[in-house]
Design an enzyme around this catalytic site. Sequence first.
Site, PDB file in Angstrom:
ATOM      1  CE  LYS A 195      92.749   1.932 105.652  1.00 58.83           C
ATOM      2  NZ  LYS A 195      93.223   2.109 106.589  1.00 58.83           N
ATOM      3  CD  GLU A 216      83.796  15.423 103.356  1.00 56.92           C
ATOM      4  OE1 GLU A 216      84.258  16.780 103.682  1.00 56.92           O
ATOM      5  OE2 GLU A 216      82.684  15.370 102.943  1.00 56.92           O
ATOM      6  CB  CYS A 260      90.200  18.468 108.268  1.00 53.93           C
ATOM      7  SG  CYS A 260      88.501  17.891 109.122  1.00 53.93           S
ATOM      8  CD  GLU A 264      95.850  19.315 106.634  1.00 51.97           C
ATOM      9  OE1 GLU A 264      96.096  18.353 106.048  1.00 51.97           O
ATOM     10  OE2 GLU A 264      94.466  19.496 107.148  1.00 51.97           O
TER      11      GLU A 264
END
Length: 488
Positions: free
Chosen positions: A172, A247, A281, A382
């Site tokens: 997906k 991840e 990331c 983040e």
Amino acid sequence: MQTKLFIGGEFVDALGGETLPVLNPHDGSELAQIALAGRADVDRAVDAACAAADGWANTPAAERGRYLGKLADAIDAAADELARLESTDTGHPVRDSEALDVPRTAATFRYFAGMADKVEGSVIPAERGFLNYLLRGPVGVVGQIVPWNFPLMFCGWKLGPALAAGNTVVMKPSELTPLSSLRLAELMGAVGIPPGVVNIVPGLGETAGAAIAEHPDIAKVSFTGSTATGRKVVEASAGNLKRLQLELGGKGANIVFDDADLTAAVNGSAFAIFHNQGQACIAGSRLLLHERIAAEFTERFVTLAESIRIGDPLDPNTEMGPLTSALHRDRVLAYVKVALDDDAQILTGGGSPPGRADLDLGYYIAPTVVWADPASRVCREEVFGPFVTISTFHDEDEVVETANGTDYGLGGGLWTRDLSRAHRMARRLRTGMVWVNSYKRVSPASPFGGVGRSGYGREMGFEAMHEYTEPKSVWVNVDADLPPWYWR
Ligand code: NAD
């Protein structure tokens, strides 16, 4: 432009007939209406992957490798078109898509093409009189859930090892950026990868994504995305105790010591944060500067940030494009307020690129550099945009504590000419990856992943093959006495 779901080797509409517009981040215009997979479509895709599973697992490994090699060649042949498609859909400057995303995707498939017939077991000296050996077979049907920041490259990272190891896949992509993976599906069909081996179902996270995470016939999920969503995937996977590979997010510390080559460090640190508009990331989003070089470094870094050429991602001169969605642009800008509330100082940026009314329709943010206390929210959370914090440190112990002081542990970097310190620091940083006098290097051969709330498991390299294989220990009595229990 392919816009339908790819199931069982065919492009099909969603069963419910639903579609979703995909927008161009440069100006908000509609690029396409894509078919939007619902739960029933995920079921169809899983059925197709199950039907193809035995055939693919029993295809000789070298032949699986040949398919992947042909796919890499097909990506090379379509490189210009793929680069433009990826840039249009995501906002990546086309010079990045041409030089990095597309060649890296081909290189990853090529690496795993070569890996397919090198998955070896081992012979284990377990007990005298027994031959004990380890077989490695595929895990089965694998679900792969991908974010929007590097959609094409992540196809290589995830499909490469999964297919080399003999698994079949339901992938997906993010509903925001599905176009390059659907084009890749066309290429997979063209090189003859059998129907059902890979199924691609763009859909929303809470429906199609959740359906994959919960599905009883999916043996493993490889998920890349935020830590918050990763947690939901863990919960949803409990039903059939799926194997997981996560991840997740990061808050990379990028440390500059006072003996560093400052020119290299300033340039490398700009790449660390501003490449792909900071939507990475592993972005070096926390600059930690030794107090002796902090003033000079900051001045040079801000000057560089202000010189970055922002604009249409399809212009080959553009160095920074728009963020990928309006929602995400707003999320990043909200952190400017968070920074100000915490008494941080905005050194440059903090809003739309100044004097660029031509970019008003797009999701642009000027490179933003913020002087902040390392304990403040913008130094711990983040942000995932062109937003970097700067803080100073006095000595090595202090900077190790600061660098390791977030919940994340994905990537980190350091700049120094002191060899002993470089190796010592590499050991002390609590991350899955460390770059010395460089930042954000990736290779299909080198394991990629994190620790802590950055997730677990590794993409790429031999480690990835272990993620996609199931070990089986086989005991053969060659010359051993059977145990005396129940012996008549
Ligand atoms: P996200 O978590 O919102 O979405 C990631 C994917 O998960 C998308 O395909 C989304 O549709 C799907 N999803 C959403 N809800 C779901 C649910 N309940 N069940 C299953 N799937 C669901 O992340 P994003 O905003 O697309 O991407 C940004 C995040 O990804 C950042 O945190 C970034 O650090 C992380 N990321 C990590 C890596 C890595 O390798 N560690 C790489 C790239 C991005």
